[in-house]
Design a protein around this motif. Structure first.
Motif, PDB file in Angstrom:
ATOM      1  N   GLN A 157     -30.812  18.481  18.472  1.00 48.43           N
ATOM      2  CA  GLN A 157     -29.482  19.032  18.763  1.00 48.43           C
ATOM      3  C   GLN A 157     -28.526  17.934  19.210  1.00 48.43           C
ATOM      4  O   GLN A 157     -27.335  17.966  18.872  1.00 48.43           O
ATOM      5  CB  GLN A 157     -29.582  20.109  19.826  1.00 48.43           C
ATOM      6  N   ALA A 158     -29.021  16.943  19.960  1.00 49.50           N
ATOM      7  CA  ALA A 158     -28.173  15.840  20.398  1.00 49.50           C
ATOM      8  C   ALA A 158     -27.674  15.027  19.203  1.00 49.50           C
ATOM      9  O   ALA A 158     -26.533  14.551  19.192  1.00 49.50           O
ATOM     10  CB  ALA A 158     -28.933  14.949  21.371  1.00 49.50           C
ATOM     11  N   ILE A 159     -28.523  14.867  18.202  1.00 45.37           N
ATOM     12  CA  ILE A 159     -28.105  14.160  16.979  1.00 45.37           C
ATOM     13  C   ILE A 159     -26.993  14.930  16.283  1.00 45.37           C
ATOM     14  O   ILE A 159     -25.981  14.349  15.862  1.00 45.37           O
ATOM     15  CB  ILE A 159     -29.312  13.960  16.042  1.00 45.37           C
ATOM     16  N   SER A 160     -27.156  16.226  16.157  1.00 41.93           N
ATOM     17  CA  SER A 160     -26.125  17.042  15.512  1.00 41.93           C
ATOM     18  C   SER A 160     -24.806  16.973  16.268  1.00 41.93           C
ATOM     19  O   SER A 160     -23.731  16.876  15.663  1.00 41.93           O
ATOM     20  CB  SER A 160     -26.596  18.494  15.410  1.00 41.93           C
ATOM     21  N   ALA A 161     -24.893  17.005  17.597  1.00 44.94           N
ATOM     22  CA  ALA A 161     -23.678  16.904  18.404  1.00 44.94           C
ATOM     23  C   ALA A 161     -23.003  15.556  18.224  1.00 44.94           C
ATOM     24  O   ALA A 161     -21.773  15.463  18.129  1.00 44.94           O
ATOM     25  CB  ALA A 161     -24.012  17.141  19.874  1.00 44.94           C
ATOM     26  N   ALA A 162     -23.793  14.487  18.176  1.00 41.31           N
ATOM     27  CA  ALA A 162     -23.218  13.160  17.976  1.00 41.31           C
ATOM     28  C   ALA A 162     -22.560  13.047  16.609  1.00 41.31           C
ATOM     29  O   ALA A 162     -21.462  12.477  16.475  1.00 41.31           O
ATOM     30  CB  ALA A 162     -24.303  12.093  18.132  1.00 41.31           C
ATOM     31  N   ALA A 163     -23.206  13.585  15.590  1.00 43.21           N
ATOM     32  CA  ALA A 163     -22.621  13.545  14.247  1.00 43.21           C
ATOM     33  C   ALA A 163     -21.259  14.215  14.220  1.00 43.21           C
ATOM     34  O   ALA A 163     -20.340  13.764  13.517  1.00 43.21           O
ATOM     35  CB  ALA A 163     -23.566  14.217  13.245  1.00 43.21           C
ATOM     36  N   GLY A 164     -21.096  15.263  15.018  1.00 40.26           N
ATOM     37  CA  GLY A 164     -19.829  15.982  15.055  1.00 40.26           C
ATOM     38  C   GLY A 164     -18.690  15.201  15.671  1.00 40.26           C
ATOM     39  O   GLY A 164     -17.527  15.599  15.540  1.00 40.26           O
ATOM     40  N   THR A 165     -18.990  14.092  16.337  1.00 40.94           N
ATOM     41  CA  THR A 165     -17.928  13.269  16.931  1.00 40.94           C
ATOM     42  C   THR A 165     -17.392  12.212  15.977  1.00 40.94           C
ATOM     43  O   THR A 165     -16.395  11.557  16.289  1.00 40.94           O
ATOM     44  CB  THR A 165     -18.432  12.559  18.205  1.00 40.94           C
ATOM     45  N   LEU A 166     -18.036  12.010  14.839  1.00 37.76           N
ATOM     46  CA  LEU A 166     -17.576  11.016  13.879  1.00 37.76           C
ATOM     47  C   LEU A 166     -16.323  11.513  13.157  1.00 37.76           C
ATOM     48  O   LEU A 166     -16.109  12.732  13.023  1.00 37.76           O
ATOM     49  CB  LEU A 166     -18.667  10.725  12.846  1.00 37.76           C
ATOM     50  N   PRO A 167     -15.489  10.604  12.672  1.00 35.92           N
ATOM     51  CA  PRO A 167     -14.337  11.036  11.867  1.00 35.92           C
ATOM     52  C   PRO A 167     -14.799  11.884  10.687  1.00 35.92           C
ATOM     53  O   PRO A 167     -15.780  11.529  10.014  1.00 35.92           O
ATOM     54  CB  PRO A 167     -13.725   9.709  11.394  1.00 35.92           C
ATOM     55  N   PRO A 168     -14.174  13.009  10.446  1.00 37.23           N
ATOM     56  CA  PRO A 168     -14.649  13.914   9.387  1.00 37.23           C
ATOM     57  C   PRO A 168     -14.828  13.243   8.037  1.00 37.23           C
ATOM     58  O   PRO A 168     -15.781  13.552   7.301  1.00 37.23           O
ATOM     59  CB  PRO A 168     -13.561  14.995   9.325  1.00 37.23           C
ATOM     60  N   GLU A 169     -13.954  12.309   7.704  1.00 37.74           N
ATOM     61  CA  GLU A 169     -14.046  11.672   6.392  1.00 37.74           C
ATOM     62  C   GLU A 169     -15.233  10.715   6.278  1.00 37.74           C
ATOM     63  O   GLU A 169     -15.607  10.297   5.166  1.00 37.74           O
ATOM     64  CB  GLU A 169     -12.744  10.914   6.086  1.00 37.74           C
ATOM     65  N   ILE A 257     -25.064   7.068  13.121  1.00 36.84           N
ATOM     66  CA  ILE A 257     -25.459   7.891  14.275  1.00 36.84           C
ATOM     67  C   ILE A 257     -26.721   7.257  14.840  1.00 36.84           C
ATOM     68  O   ILE A 257     -27.715   7.105  14.123  1.00 36.84           O
ATOM     69  CB  ILE A 257     -25.762   9.341  13.854  1.00 36.84           C
ATOM     70  N   VAL A 258     -26.692   6.878  16.088  1.00 36.63           N
ATOM     71  CA  VAL A 258     -27.834   6.210  16.718  1.00 36.63           C
ATOM     72  C   VAL A 258     -28.449   7.136  17.761  1.00 36.63           C
ATOM     73  O   VAL A 258     -27.763   7.594  18.687  1.00 36.63           O
ATOM     74  CB  VAL A 258     -27.417   4.880  17.373  1.00 36.63           C
ATOM     75  N   ALA A 283     -17.989  -1.879  16.055  1.00 31.20           N
ATOM     76  CA  ALA A 283     -16.536  -2.044  15.993  1.00 31.20           C
ATOM     77  C   ALA A 283     -16.167  -3.320  15.241  1.00 31.20           C
ATOM     78  O   ALA A 283     -15.229  -3.338  14.430  1.00 31.20           O
ATOM     79  CB  ALA A 283     -15.955  -2.067  17.405  1.00 31.20           C
ATOM     80  N   GLU A 284     -16.913  -4.383  15.484  1.00 30.97           N
ATOM     81  CA  GLU A 284     -16.684  -5.649  14.787  1.00 30.97           C
ATOM     82  C   GLU A 284     -16.855  -5.493  13.275  1.00 30.97           C
ATOM     83  O   GLU A 284     -16.147  -6.123  12.482  1.00 30.97           O
ATOM     84  CB  GLU A 284     -17.668  -6.685  15.333  1.00 30.97           C
ATOM     85  N   LEU A 285     -17.785  -4.618  12.885  1.00 30.90           N
ATOM     86  CA  LEU A 285     -18.069  -4.392  11.466  1.00 30.90           C
ATOM     87  C   LEU A 285     -17.199  -3.295  10.860  1.00 30.90           C
ATOM     88  O   LEU A 285     -17.313  -3.021   9.662  1.00 30.90           O
ATOM     89  CB  LEU A 285     -19.548  -4.008  11.304  1.00 30.90           C
ATOM     90  N   GLY A 286     -16.368  -2.664  11.662  1.00 27.66           N
ATOM     91  CA  GLY A 286     -15.535  -1.579  11.173  1.00 27.66           C
ATOM     92  C   GLY A 286     -16.295  -0.294  10.922  1.00 27.66           C
ATOM     93  O   GLY A 286     -15.851   0.549  10.127  1.00 27.66           O
ATOM     94  N   MET A 287     -17.410  -0.107  11.608  1.00 27.38           N
ATOM     95  CA  MET A 287     -18.235   1.091  11.435  1.00 27.38           C
ATOM     96  C   MET A 287     -17.916   2.119  12.512  1.00 27.38           C
ATOM     97  O   MET A 287     -17.768   1.765  13.692  1.00 27.38           O
ATOM     98  CB  MET A 287     -19.726   0.752  11.520  1.00 27.38           C
ATOM     99  N   ALA A 288     -17.825   3.373  12.136  1.00 20.67           N
ATOM    100  CA  ALA A 288     -17.778   4.452  13.117  1.00 20.67           C
ATOM    101  C   ALA A 288     -19.159   4.594  13.738  1.00 20.67           C
ATOM    102  O   ALA A 288     -20.174   4.560  13.033  1.00 20.67           O
ATOM    103  CB  ALA A 288     -17.345   5.752  12.463  1.00 20.67           C
ATOM    104  N   PHE A 289     -19.195   4.756  15.053  1.00 19.08           N
ATOM    105  CA  PHE A 289     -20.465   4.712  15.783  1.00 19.08           C
ATOM    106  C   PHE A 289     -20.558   5.928  16.694  1.00 19.08           C
ATOM    107  O   PHE A 289     -19.649   6.181  17.488  1.00 19.08           O
ATOM    108  CB  PHE A 289     -20.513   3.418  16.612  1.00 19.08           C
ATOM    109  N   ALA A 290     -21.647   6.678  16.568  1.00 19.93           N
ATOM    110  CA  ALA A 290     -21.890   7.821  17.451  1.00 19.93           C
ATOM    111  C   ALA A 290     -23.277   7.678  18.047  1.00 19.93           C
ATOM    112  O   ALA A 290     -24.258   7.534  17.314  1.00 19.93           O
ATOM    113  CB  ALA A 290     -21.780   9.134  16.686  1.00 19.93           C
ATOM    114  N   ARG A 291     -23.355   7.708  19.372  1.00 22.79           N
ATOM    115  CA  ARG A 291     -24.651   7.585  20.035  1.00 22.79           C
ATOM    116  C   ARG A 291     -25.086   8.946  20.559  1.00 22.79           C
ATOM    117  O   ARG A 291     -24.376   9.595  21.345  1.00 22.79           O
ATOM    118  CB  ARG A 291     -24.550   6.567  21.180  1.00 22.79           C
TER     119      ARG A 291
END
Length: 349
Positions: A157-169, A257-258, A283-291
């Protein structure tokens, strides 16, 4: 044997700046770790004013467990002891003796096989009882629980919640990455009894990652490692999380998602290595990151602990989802399998 208490046994951490170096010296005593390395690690703690989150998080888990025990009608007091910092486990076991405790279950805040994750907790129990003396309470370490259904459900469930914080696109193409504490390759090779085939630590971590990914609806994932220490010439489990982020970016991934599946709570390794170093690398790589959150503060984690207690008291079959071996309850610091997890690896700093 009538059980009259539960002991939560953990690693420990400093709670003020003055504690940091004495704590690190406790962790590394007799291991030949250069002082320069200790000073470098100390800076991680000083970044948070010398306060590791681990003790406060463990006290929160204890409060949750006490509430679940009360609701379940199980009348066990819960005690707290650490390997490396106050409250030290020998002091706690002495207090338990003084309180009239005769027989207690021990819940370790590590779900895994291996020396640091399992056998060393048996050693902690044995050394604490020896320090207290012949009237120390009997201590029974509960089984490994890496694949308990409630733990898997909470992490999923924590993974699913983290995924939901990423930019939709970017959400649909995000890569799921699990991390756990790296250990020396030799220690992993020796994790578990010989009949288990070795590498039981990394096998259990992979099995947990597989189960958690499925619980979150992911068909594929990566398993990487973090928080290694020790001399660079000694091989440790790889790849490192930051190196892996670079590899993912080179393959065209722009979101990740980490999930720190190897950690019960947001220990310093999580908040430093992931929330600082890995976040900055992404951030340096321009990646969206959700923990994803760790499970310790999820109500299901306390429910799992009480389930392990109830399972032991009733002599029930373990509730398990995994494919890998996991080992059981033993008393007074005697390993459940002779010859299991004998590696003497550097403790993580």
């Amino acid at each position: 044997m009538a059980i009259d208490a539960l002991l939560l046994l953990s690693f420990g951490g400093p709670e003020q700046r003055a504690d940091v170096m004495p704590f690190l010296e406790n962790v590394t005593r007799g291991r030949g770790v250069p002082r320069e390395r200790l000073l470098a690690v100390a800076e991680h703690y000083y970044h948070f004013d010398g306060v590791s989150p681990i003790n406060a998080l463990n006290r929160g888990i204890i409060a949750d467990v006490e509430a679940v025990l009360a609701r379940a009608g199980i009348g066990l007091p819960v005690y707290f002891g650490n390997r490396n910092w106050h409250p030290l486990v020998a002091d706690t076991v002495g207090r338990m003796r003084d309180d009239g405790i005769r027989n207690a279950l021990v819940f370790p805040t590590s779900a895994w096989a291996g020396y640091s994750g399992c056998l060393q907790y048996h050693e902690d129990i044995r050394q604490a009882r020896s320090a207290v003396g012949p009237d120390a309470p009997t201590l029974v370490k509960l089984r490994q629980y890496y694949d308990h259904p409630l733990l898997i459900e909470a992490v999923g469930q924590a993974i699913s919640a983290a995924a939901g914080t990423l930019p939709p696109e970017r959400r649909g193409g995000a890569r799921l990455v699990f991390t756990a504490h790296s250990i020396p390759v030799r220690a992993d090779n020796e994790a578990g009894p010989p009949e288990a085939g070795g590498k039981l630590y990394s096998r259990q971590v992979y099995d947990a990652a597989r189960l958690c990914a499925a619980a979150a609806g992911f068909d594929d994932f990566d398993l990487v490692w973090q928080s290694r220490s020790g001399p660079p010439q000694v091989p440790w489990l790889e790849p490192d999380i930051c190196d892996h982020l670079e590899a993912l970016s080179a393959k065209g991934f722009d979101a990740v998602i980490v999930s720190p599946v190897g950690f019960v709570s947001d220990h310093l390794e999580v908040v430093w290595d992931l929330d600082n170093e890995a976040t900055e690398k992404a951030a340096e790589l321009g990646m969206a990151f959700a923990r994803a959150a760790t499970p310790g503060s999820d109500p299901r984690f306390a429910a799992m602990i009480v389930d392990l207690v109830a399972e032991h008291l009733a002599g029930e079959q373990p509730r398990r989802l995994g494919r890998e071996p996991a080992f059981g309850c033993t008393a007074d610091g005697v390993p459940c399998v002779i010859g299991c997890c004998q590696a003497r690896s550097p403790l993580p700093v």
